[in-house]
Design an enzyme around this catalytic site. Structure first.
Site, mmCIF file in Angstrom:
data_model
loop_
_atom_site.group_PDB
_atom_site.id
_atom_site.type_symbol
_atom_site.label_atom_id
_atom_site.label_comp_id
_atom_site.label_asym_id
_atom_site.label_seq_id
_atom_site.Cartn_x
_atom_site.Cartn_y
_atom_site.Cartn_z
ATOM 1 N N HIS A 270 9.042 -3.319 6.212
ATOM 2 C CA HIS A 270 10.088 -3.789 6.655
ATOM 3 C C HIS A 270 10.497 -5.067 6.966
ATOM 4 O O HIS A 270 9.640 -5.747 7.099
ATOM 5 C CB HIS A 270 10.226 -2.965 8.294
ATOM 6 N N ASP A 327 12.194 5.764 6.936
ATOM 7 C CA ASP A 327 12.332 6.533 5.841
ATOM 8 C C ASP A 327 11.072 7.450 5.259
ATOM 9 O O ASP A 327 11.335 8.345 4.315
ATOM 10 C CB ASP A 327 13.002 5.744 4.584
HETATM 11 C C1 SDX Z 1 15.427 0.837 5.892
HETATM 12 O O1 SDX Z 1 16.957 -3.665 8.076
HETATM 13 C C2 SDX Z 1 16.879 -2.523 8.368
HETATM 14 O O2 SDX Z 1 16.742 -2.485 9.841
HETATM 15 C C3 SDX Z 1 16.718 -1.343 7.622
HETATM 16 C C4 SDX Z 1 16.441 0.065 8.115
HETATM 17 C C5 SDX Z 1 17.574 0.423 9.184
HETATM 18 O O3 SDX Z 1 17.520 0.934 10.021
HETATM 19 O O4 SDX Z 1 18.757 0.092 8.663
HETATM 20 O O5 SDX Z 1 15.391 0.019 8.878
HETATM 21 C C6 SDX Z 1 16.377 1.133 7.104
HETATM 22 O O6 SDX Z 1 16.163 0.168 4.972
HETATM 23 C C7 SDX Z 1 14.022 0.798 5.820
HETATM 24 C C8 SDX Z 1 13.361 0.086 4.680
HETATM 25 C C9 SDX Z 1 13.317 1.187 3.360
HETATM 26 N N1 SDX Z 1 12.915 0.605 2.320
HETATM 27 C C10 SDX Z 1 11.678 0.923 1.706
HETATM 28 O O7 SDX Z 1 10.906 1.708 2.408
HETATM 29 C C11 SDX Z 1 11.570 0.484 0.349
HETATM 30 C C12 SDX Z 1 10.334 -0.114 0.321
HETATM 31 N N2 SDX Z 1 9.857 -1.225 1.047
HETATM 32 C C13 SDX Z 1 10.085 -2.540 0.324
HETATM 33 O O8 SDX Z 1 10.767 -2.671 -0.764
HETATM 34 C C14 SDX Z 1 10.017 -3.595 1.640
HETATM 35 O O9 SDX Z 1 9.111 -3.482 2.466
HETATM 36 C C15 SDX Z 1 11.512 -3.852 2.288
HETATM 37 C C16 SDX Z 1 12.608 -4.164 1.299
HETATM 38 C C17 SDX Z 1 11.604 -2.736 3.346
HETATM 39 C C18 SDX Z 1 11.052 -5.174 2.948
HETATM 40 O O10 SDX Z 1 10.865 -6.069 2.291
HETATM 41 P P1 SDX Z 1 10.311 -7.434 2.813
HETATM 42 O O11 SDX Z 1 10.185 -7.766 4.227
HETATM 43 O O12 SDX Z 1 11.065 -8.680 1.979
HETATM 44 O O13 SDX Z 1 8.873 -7.653 2.337
HETATM 45 P P2 SDX Z 1 8.804 -8.572 0.829
HETATM 46 O O14 SDX Z 1 9.567 -8.077 -0.181
HETATM 47 O O15 SDX Z 1 8.621 -9.991 1.529
HETATM 48 O O16 SDX Z 1 7.320 -8.255 0.765
HETATM 49 C C19 SDX Z 1 6.147 -8.903 1.486
HETATM 50 C C20 SDX Z 1 4.944 -8.360 0.669
HETATM 51 C C21 SDX Z 1 5.049 -8.718 -0.844
HETATM 52 O O17 SDX Z 1 3.862 -9.203 -1.312
HETATM 53 P P3 SDX Z 1 3.331 -10.822 -1.516
HETATM 54 O O18 SDX Z 1 4.306 -11.399 -2.315
HETATM 55 O O19 SDX Z 1 3.259 -11.033 -0.155
HETATM 56 O O20 SDX Z 1 1.959 -10.474 -2.363
HETATM 57 O O21 SDX Z 1 4.584 -7.180 0.976
HETATM 58 C C22 SDX Z 1 4.692 -6.617 -0.433
HETATM 59 C C23 SDX Z 1 5.410 -7.436 -1.321
HETATM 60 O O22 SDX Z 1 5.157 -7.302 -2.635
HETATM 61 N N3 SDX Z 1 5.470 -5.143 0.002
HETATM 62 C C24 SDX Z 1 5.047 -3.989 -0.639
HETATM 63 C C25 SDX Z 1 6.018 -3.220 -0.026
HETATM 64 N N4 SDX Z 1 6.813 -3.861 0.812
HETATM 65 C C26 SDX Z 1 6.489 -5.185 0.669
HETATM 66 N N5 SDX Z 1 4.088 -3.825 -1.176
HETATM 67 C C27 SDX Z 1 3.957 -2.328 -1.453
HETATM 68 N N6 SDX Z 1 4.787 -1.340 -1.050
HETATM 69 C C28 SDX Z 1 5.964 -1.762 -0.440
HETATM 70 N N7 SDX Z 1 6.739 -0.926 0.019
#
Ligand code: SDX
Length: 392
Positions: A270, A327
């Site tokens: 998140h 989710d």
């Molecule tokens: C919602 O904003 C809100 O409030 C949204 C929401 C709402 O009520 O409106 O809460 C609803 O959108 C919830 C999120 C739903 N999306 C998902 O579940 C999709 C999967 N999650 C990811 O795509 C991700 O975690 C995000 C988009 C939700 C958040 O992305 P961030 O905070 O920008 O994290 P990042 O991309 O900067 O990643 C940080 C690290 C990275 O690794 P490094 O570069 O540090 O090595 O964490 C890793 C990422 O690769 N990572 C994941 C991951 N999410 C982040 N690795 C594996 N699986 C994941 N899901």
């Protein structure tokens, strides 16, 4: 250095706006709607009462709630011309594609009479959206499966009315268990608002230009559709189905740790929560209860539980503070309620409409509100002279 320009290393993203609607503490895993903890609202309130709270800032007394419920019920119908508009879509279009178009088209029905300077007209627009979005959502779904559109039964309460429009087949009346309606109402409460998430920020950015509120919400629906945001609930179920069995979760966790795979555990991580999403905790407990009460034994729930256990024990996820979000479990409940996968994000949109209109209303009365104008870090060329074609 960014190519040719240096920029102030102290460059920090400034807050998008001031708002009193929702408070999140991502490190503590706290979520408050107008100061009320989400856990208390989940246990004691209804979605329509929460919609009132988000819009008006206070919980309604009995008279206020009855009047609000009457107003919403009075506005559930959509103009017959919507049907013509809806029937112009490919019948197998994704319901979210139809929702974007249908909500944008609401602007054409109400634009003429809408004076945004008038507080009562702004409130009426918010009521119309909360009231009509379930009717439009159910119509999009039924059109996509070739069923006739059903009119809202206004003697039913909000969530039950939606389920009847969605699922009542032409041949037999839908016997809805109270568990199903209560479960969906609770999911609507949990999805109603969430501060400046991508779709709400979109609604506010479009609203900051003075655009029609129906166009603002249509833009919010478009933003919500993405799998990184509201589309994640649909993506979680597809992921669980691809994993297939509890004994395969280890491979999925390993694949998600390998960046080259491009695979992420949907429903994990998140932008704000670096602790458990409080909504995920509520939904996880609810999933076991609802499936038990409905007598549904879904093997995907076992996969989800094992996947969560495996990820929460893995250093990659622990170090990056990646926890299940709202989710992760919601799709399993929607599936148990007989909601088809392609409608999961539409469910999210129905609930989030309450938050979107509340932020829009707040923005319209903010004397300091200006047009949104995000800046950038320029990474392009420095100024240079044009070269004639024969000199290139
Ligand atoms: C919602 O904003 C809100 O409030 C949204 C929401 C709402 O009520 O409106 O809460 C609803 O959108 C919830 C999120 C739903 N999306 C998902 O579940 C999709 C999967 N999650 C990811 O795509 C991700 O975690 C995000 C988009 C939700 C958040 O992305 P961030 O905070 O920008 O994290 P990042 O991309 O900067 O990643 C940080 C690290 C990275 O690794 P490094 O570069 O540090 O090595 O964490 C890793 C990422 O690769 N990572 C994941 C991951 N999410 C982040 N690795 C594996 N699986 C994941 N899901």
């Amino acid at each position: 250095e960014t190519g040719c320009f240096t920029y102030d290393p102290g460059f920090t993203a400034t807050a998008a706006c001031k708002s009193a609607v929702t408070y999140i503490d991502g490190d503590a895993g706290v979520l408050l709607y107008r100061g009320y903890p989400i856990e208390q609202l989940a246990n004691n309130s209804s979605f329509l009462e929460v919609a009132y709270l988000l819009m008006h800032g206070e919980l309604p007394n009995k008279t206020e709630f009855e009047s609000f419920e009457h107003e919403v019920t009075h506005h559930t119908m959509m103009h017959e011309a919507f049907r013509t508009f809806l029937y112009g879509f490919r019948h197998d279009a994704h319901p979210m594609a139809m929702m974007v178009g249908m909500l944008g088209s609401m602007a054409s029905f109400y634009h003429g009479s809408l004076d945004l300077e008038d507080a009562e007209q702004r409130r009426l627009a918010a009521i119309r959206l909360i009231a009509k979005v379930p009717t439009i959502a159910a119509a999009c779904y039924r059109y996509s499966i070739g069923w006739p559109i059903r009119y809202p039964k206004n003697n039913l309460e909000y969530t039950t009315r939606f389920l009847h429009m969605m699922k009542e087949v032409p041949s037999e009346p839908l016997e809805l268990s109270p568990t199903a309606a209560k479960a969906l109402d609770l999911l609507f409460i949990l999805h109603a608002d969430h501060e400046q998430n991508a779709s709400t920020s979109t609604v506010r950015l479009v609203g900051s230009t003075g655009a029609n509120p129906y166009a603002c919400v249509a833009a919010g629906v478009a933003a919500l559709w993405g799998p990184a945001h509201g589309g994640a609930n649909e993506a979680v179920l597809k992921m669980l189905e691809e994993i297939g069995r509890p004994e395969h979760v280890g491979a999925a966790v390993e694949k998600a740790k390998n960046k080259e795979s491009g695979f992420r555990l949907m429903g994990f991580g998140h932008r704000v929560y670096k602790n458990f999403d409080p909504r995920a905790k509520i939904i996880r407990e609810m999933t076991h209860k609802v499936l038990g009460e409905l007598g549904v034994n879904d093997p995907l729930l076992d996969v989800a539980v094992k996947l969560e256990e495996a990820a929460l024990k893995d250093d990659y996820f622990v170090q990056r503070k990646l926890y299940p979000n709202v989710d992760f479990y919601s799709g399993i409940i929607y599936k148990a309620l007989g909601i088809p996968t392609e409608m999961f994000t539409v469910m999210f949109a129905i609930a989030r409409t309450a938050g979107w209109v509340s932020h829009w209303l707040e923005q319209q009365t903010d004397p300091e509100a200006k047009i949104g104008r995000p800046r950038q870090i320029y990474t392009g060329y420095a100024e240079r002279d044009y070269k004639a074609l024969d000199k290139r």
